[in-house]
Design a protein around this motif. Structure first.
Motif, PDB file in Angstrom:
ATOM      1  N   LEU A 178       0.788  -1.362  -0.051  1.00 37.17           N
ATOM      2  CA  LEU A 178      -0.038   0.048   0.019  1.00 37.17           C
ATOM      3  C   LEU A 178       0.757   1.390  -0.056  1.00 37.17           C
ATOM      4  O   LEU A 178       0.565   2.174  -0.735  1.00 37.17           O
ATOM      5  N   LEU A 179       1.957   1.170   0.658  1.00 37.91           N
ATOM      6  CA  LEU A 179       2.782   2.339   0.894  1.00 37.91           C
ATOM      7  C   LEU A 179       3.495   2.700  -0.636  1.00 37.91           C
ATOM      8  O   LEU A 179       3.607   3.844  -0.923  1.00 37.91           O
ATOM      9  N   HIS A 180       3.889   1.635  -1.166  1.00 44.82           N
ATOM     10  CA  HIS A 180       4.415   1.646  -2.472  1.00 44.82           C
ATOM     11  C   HIS A 180       3.414   2.390  -3.467  1.00 44.82           C
ATOM     12  O   HIS A 180       3.807   3.106  -4.267  1.00 44.82           O
ATOM     13  N   ILE A 181       2.155   2.003  -3.445  1.00 47.57           N
ATOM     14  CA  ILE A 181       1.240   2.243  -4.564  1.00 47.57           C
ATOM     15  C   ILE A 181       1.115   3.911  -4.115  1.00 47.57           C
ATOM     16  O   ILE A 181       0.943   4.827  -5.049  1.00 47.57           O
ATOM     17  N   ILE A 182       0.936   4.360  -2.718  1.00 47.07           N
ATOM     18  CA  ILE A 182       0.836   5.663  -2.273  1.00 47.07           C
ATOM     19  C   ILE A 182       1.933   6.497  -2.957  1.00 47.07           C
ATOM     20  O   ILE A 182       1.788   7.740  -3.582  1.00 47.07           O
ATOM     21  N   ASP A 183       3.283   6.286  -2.845  1.00 48.53           N
ATOM     22  CA  ASP A 183       4.468   6.867  -3.257  1.00 48.53           C
ATOM     23  C   ASP A 183       4.241   6.770  -4.850  1.00 48.53           C
ATOM     24  O   ASP A 183       4.670   8.011  -5.386  1.00 48.53           O
ATOM     25  N   THR A 184       3.982   5.907  -5.519  1.00 51.13           N
ATOM     26  CA  THR A 184       3.930   5.975  -7.107  1.00 51.13           C
ATOM     27  C   THR A 184       2.799   6.909  -7.495  1.00 51.13           C
ATOM     28  O   THR A 184       3.118   7.917  -8.417  1.00 51.13           O
ATOM     29  N   LEU A 185       1.632   6.860  -6.892  1.00 52.33           N
ATOM     30  CA  LEU A 185       0.768   7.935  -7.265  1.00 52.33           C
ATOM     31  C   LEU A 185       0.961   9.206  -7.081  1.00 52.33           C
ATOM     32  O   LEU A 185       0.803  10.124  -7.868  1.00 52.33           O
ATOM     33  N   ASN A 186       1.659   9.590  -5.844  1.00 48.52           N
ATOM     34  CA  ASN A 186       2.319  11.010  -5.505  1.00 48.52           C
ATOM     35  C   ASN A 186       3.005  11.287  -6.683  1.00 48.52           C
ATOM     36  O   ASN A 186       3.183  12.541  -6.888  1.00 48.52           O
ATOM     37  N   ALA A 187       3.975  10.593  -7.027  1.00 46.86           N
ATOM     38  CA  ALA A 187       4.821  10.751  -7.949  1.00 46.86           C
ATOM     39  C   ALA A 187       4.455  11.152  -9.391  1.00 46.86           C
ATOM     40  O   ALA A 187       5.006  11.818 -10.050  1.00 46.86           O
ATOM     41  N   ASN A 188       3.399  10.639  -9.603  1.00 47.48           N
ATOM     42  CA  ASN A 188       2.459  11.000 -10.903  1.00 47.48           C
ATOM     43  C   ASN A 188       1.374  12.075 -10.745  1.00 47.48           C
ATOM     44  O   ASN A 188       0.567  11.945 -11.707  1.00 47.48           O
ATOM     45  N   GLY A 189       1.367  12.723  -9.482  1.00 41.59           N
ATOM     46  CA  GLY A 189       0.251  13.640  -9.336  1.00 41.59           C
ATOM     47  C   GLY A 189      -0.969  13.460  -9.314  1.00 41.59           C
ATOM     48  O   GLY A 189      -1.908  14.232  -9.360  1.00 41.59           O
TER      49      GLY A 189
END
Length: 557
Positions: free
Chosen positions: A302-313
């Motif tokens: 879940l934390l990986h998904i959060i970081d990925t989405l944040n990185a893509n706006g």
């Protein structure tokens, strides 16, 4: 499948009133004229007090016609009074002293009282006794007296409606969208099958309802049938004597035991469940696919998904936490995943557990870590869930997921049906090193329908309760609203309902919502401290300390 949820654990069809019978009443004009004279209000209040002694059911003082609405009394009182008045006139002719022959009785220290005044008082008193005898002396076949109108509704059965009117029931509920439509349709069908009953149903927004019902209960003006989540929220009304015991009045075998337990207190049943509520993630499948993401199975995923989405706006998670309970869903899940399925019960039942357990403190730390990671949409602590502010982020593609109860699906289908094809669901992931299972669920029962102990028509209310929790309505909830229900022998065909049912069947523990389990004061404190954790205005240690201090005071050491 087994649910170990612990002991004693909680979480407009406006119909026009038919017009009165406007047939002319010969008494009406007389009474209307009296109302223009001095002392009219006092006379009307006196008549009301007299009518309260009537033993014939129903008895009601009708404000529109200013007459006693008791059909037996209306027919008998004329007959009794005419005979007694005739008797008193004959008696007066023999016993009333001739004019000028009355002697005055004088007592030391007291004023004079004429015999004429004594006679007048006797005459009026006799008339009053006769009128009460006519009203209270009616008997059923065989000579038995009528039941007193002071009997409780659940003991004496339903009263009769006033002449020319239907029996009126009120229903308050919170379901929205398709579920609201199905409830309203069921009520219309009930009225068709019971032409002597009128039902007025009111749909109330979730958070407004939590305030409105207690006020109505406290004001002695509750609806006949009302929504609850069972558990502690319902038990507070049960303990106050405000809920009707329906033990033996409905078939308990028709419902799932785990759901029925939330409406059972001290071995008595105080409601019937219709639907289950499961807390799950609802997510945008297109956004996940666009960035190569899969539903997480672990918290690190879940934390990986959060970081990925944040990185893509893209805002990873939408939440509207103005009313506090949406954030509490996160806290309950994290505490379960860290401390295991017994963490809450052990603290709540005061059997070795506490609300300042290290797992609770760690759950608060993890919430504040999510805030620091920008996991949530901007301003989430001030957004209103009932008005759809958090869902708009998902509909517009500005956020990817939201943790919510299963009623979310019904709302989406009503608000934005085109989004349904983009939406998927998954459960809360496991936390490495934690004691809780990935299959443990947070949820409850909603609605549990209960009957007010104040209802005038308990028999009809029970029949409506059965209709609102019937297998037929439950099947339509599954087929048309995609809901997992608390009623047995229902078939699942809706794809979302099938998936939710599978998730439920894989679980052997369901944690009820804390705020529907705890005493009201602690429930509010739980939500307040959780919202403060998300706002970072309180430390996890302070939040846990306040909860445990309240528990020691309210639940015992």
């Amino acid at each position: 499948m087994r649910f170990d949820i612990g002991q004693d654990q909680p979480r407009d069809v406006p119909v026009q009133v038919p017009a009165r019978n406007e047939q002319h009443d010969p008494h009406h004009d007389k009474e209307a004229d009296e109302d223009l004279r001095p002392g009219a209000v006092e006379r009307q209040e006196e008549r009301k007090r007299e009518s309260a002694h009537c033993g014939n059911i129903p008895v009601r003082w009708d404000e529109d016609t200013s007459i006693l609405d008791c059909k037996r009394c209306q027919s008998q009182s004329g007959e009794y009074l005419s005979k007694m008045v005739f008797f008193l006139i004959i008696l007066a002719s023999f016993t009333y002293p001739a004019r000028g022959t009355m002697q005055t009785q004088t007592a030391k220290g007291a004023g004079n009282l004429s015999a004429r005044k004594k006679w007048a008082r006797f005459f009026v008193g006799a008339l009053l006794i006769c009128s009460l005898a006519a009203c209270g002396g009616g008997a059923t076949n065989g000579g038995s007296p009528q039941h007193s109108s002071s009997s409780s509704p659940s003991d004496s059965g339903s009263a009769s409606a006033p002449s020319g009117e239907k029996k009126k029931l009120t229903v308050w509920f919170i379901d929205t969208g398709k579920r609201k439509e199905l409830i309203e349709e069921t009520i219309r069908e009930f009225m068709d099958a019971h032409p002597d009953v009128e039902v007025v149903a009111e749909q109330i927004a979730n958070d407004t309802y939590k305030t409105k019902l207690p006020v109505a209960m406290g004001g002695n003006n509750p609806p006949d049938i009302f929504h609850s989540w069972g558990g502690g929220w319902l038990k507070a009304f049960v303990d106050a004597g405000q809920v009707m015991d329906v033990t033996g009045k409905i078939d308990a075998d028709r419902y799932l035991p785990a759901a029925l337990n939330l409406a059972t207190f001290d071995g008595k049943l105080y409601g019937a469940p219709l639907a289950m509520s499961l807390t799950l993630f609802f997510y945008n499948k297109e956004i996940f696919a666009q960035y190569g993401l899969e539903p997480p199975t672990t918290y690190d995923d879940l934390l990986h998904i959060i970081d990925t989405l944040n990185a893509n706006g893209i805002a990873p998670i939408s939440m509207a936490n103005k009313t506090k309970w949406p954030g509490a869903l996160w806290f309950i899940y994290l505490a379960n995943r860290l401390g295991g399925s017994d963490i809450f019960n052990a603290a709540f039942e005061r059997r070795g557990g506490t609300f300042d357990d290290p797992a609770y403190i760690k759950a608060g730390e993890m919430i504040q870590d999510l805030v620091d990671r920008n996991a949530f949409v901007t301003g989430f602590n001030g957004l209103d869930f009932d008005t759809g502010q958090s869902r708009q982020f998902l509909y517009t593609g500005k956020a990817a997921m939201e943790l919510q109860t299963s009623g979310y699906l019904t709302v989406v289908r009503s608000e934005m049906p085109d989004f349904e094809s983009k939406m998927g669901i998954f459960g809360f992931p496991s936390v490495e090193g934690g004691l809780g299972k990935a299959t443990d669920l947070v949820g409850g029962v909603s609605p549990v329908f209960s009957i007010s102990s104040k209802t005038k028509y308990p028999d009809e209310a029970v029949e409506l309760l059965k209709a609102l929790t019937s297998k037929e309505l439950a099947q339509r909830y599954v087929d048309e609203a995609g809901v997992v229900v608390a009623v047995k022998d229902v078939q699942y065909n809706d794809p979302f309902a099938v998936q939710m049912k599978e998730i439920l069947e894989q679980s052997d523990f369901l944690q009820p919502f804390y705020d529907q389990t705890l005493p009201p004061e602690m429930a509010e404190l739980h939500k307040d401290t959780t919202q403060a954790l998300f706002g970072k205005s309180m430390t996890p240690e302070e939040a846990a300390r306040q909860m445990e201090e309240a528990a020691q005071r309210l639940l015992g050491k």
